[in-house]
Design a protein around this motif. Structure first.
Motif, short mmCIF file in Angstrom:
data_model
loop_
_atom_site.label_atom_id
_atom_site.label_comp_id
_atom_site.label_asym_id
_atom_site.label_seq_id
_atom_site.Cartn_x
_atom_site.Cartn_y
_atom_site.Cartn_z
N SER A 213 0.82 -1.22 0.00
CA SER A 213 0.00 0.00 0.00
C SER A 213 0.86 1.27 0.00
O SER A 213 1.91 1.33 0.63
N GLU A 214 0.38 2.27 -0.72
CA GLU A 214 1.06 3.56 -0.78
C GLU A 214 1.17 4.19 0.61
O GLU A 214 2.20 4.75 0.98
N LYS A 215 0.10 4.10 1.37
CA LYS A 215 0.06 4.72 2.69
C LYS A 215 1.14 4.16 3.60
O LYS A 215 1.89 4.91 4.24
N GLN A 217 3.83 2.44 2.75
CA GLN A 217 5.16 2.74 2.22
C GLN A 217 5.60 4.14 2.60
O GLN A 217 6.76 4.36 2.99
N LYS A 218 4.68 5.10 2.53
CA LYS A 218 5.02 6.47 2.91
C LYS A 218 5.32 6.58 4.40
O LYS A 218 6.22 7.31 4.81
N GLU A 219 4.57 5.85 5.21
CA GLU A 219 4.82 5.85 6.66
C GLU A 219 6.19 5.27 6.97
O GLU A 219 6.92 5.79 7.83
N MET A 220 6.54 4.18 6.30
CA MET A 220 7.85 3.56 6.52
C MET A 220 8.97 4.49 6.08
O MET A 220 9.99 4.65 6.78
N VAL A 221 8.80 5.12 4.94
CA VAL A 221 9.80 6.07 4.43
C VAL A 221 9.96 7.23 5.40
O VAL A 221 11.08 7.69 5.66
N GLU A 222 8.86 7.72 5.93
CA GLU A 222 8.92 8.82 6.90
C GLU A 222 9.71 8.40 8.14
O GLU A 222 10.55 9.15 8.66
#
Length: 237
Positions: A213-215, A217-222
């Motif tokens: 999921s995009e969401k 992935q963005k949380e992990m990247v953050e």
């Protein structure tokens, strides 16, 4: 002549006032970005014929690339210079030396690994982050974990602990600690602090859907980005 000089000075003062009024609420107008001057190599695990771990039609190489591109964008927005070992679906060989041929798949994989080492160390990076996705026979295992090489660059342990702590705090999917290993070639050969981030388990049904999921992935990247910033602030400057 004096009249025109006064008009020019007044114009410049007015222009500065407009710029100040526009940017005053933006702290970046006054302070350098937290990663300014820092060069980071991002290594999206696997690629091309080397898909890495998989579960059904979900393949590690695709998730690591998607997440790495997001991490590249995030770190650049913080002022970092980013070097990617690959930025496309294929392996590093396909992207950087597309005309090379290899007698066997194994020979290509070895050459790809050596090329990543070359890109990593020739870039004179300050940090190296290799992104991967885990998979094991048992479905119950889940959560991200960060690894560093036991005999690698001394800063690898501190970087791994900083990123692991950020993931625990922001993602909350693991209680693991950063772990030293000796099996990962890239970590051993890096001339800079280097870590491998296993961002989750494809073998866990729930986590596999999150990893896609995009969401998430963005949380992990953050979380990874925040860990990197903390390391840089405490150890580089």
């Amino acid at each position: 002549m004096k009249k025109w000089l006064i008009i020019l000075v007044l114009f410049l003062i007015s222009l500065l006032a407009v710029v100040y009024g526009t940017k005053a609420s933006d702290i970046g107008f006054f302070l350098p970005k937290p990663m300014s001057g820092v060069k980071i190599v991002i290594d999206p695990g696997h690629g091309g014929i080397d898909g890495g771990a998989s579960s059904g039609d979900t393949v590690e190489r695709d998730i690591t690339l998607a997440m790495s591109l997001k991490l590249e964008k995030k770190l650049k927005s913080q002022g970092a210079t980013v070097v990617m070992t690959r930025s496309k679906e294929g392996d590093a060989i396909a992207e950087h030396r597309p005309d090379e041929d290899f007698p066997t798949t194994r020979a290509r994989k070895v050459a790809d690994l050596l090329l990543r080492e070359e890109i990593m160390n020739n870039s004179e990076a300050d940090l190296v982050i290799s992104l991967h996705v885990n998979a094991v026979p048992e479905e119950r295992w889940r959560g991200a974990q960060v690894f560093y090489h036991a005999d690698g660059h001394a800063g690898g342990e501190l970087l791994a602990k900083s990123i692991q702590g950020s993931i625990r705090e922001k993602i909350g999917n693991t209680e693991r600690e950063a772990l030293a290993i000796k099996q990962v070639y890239i970590l051993k050969k890096a001339n800079a602090p280097a870590v491998l981030v296993e961002t989750g388990f494809l073998s866990n049904n729930e986590e596999r859907e999150l990893l896609k999921s995009e969401k998430y992935q963005k949380e992990m990247v953050e979380a990874i980005s925040e860990g990197v910033i903390e390391f840089v602030e405490d150890n580089i400057y």
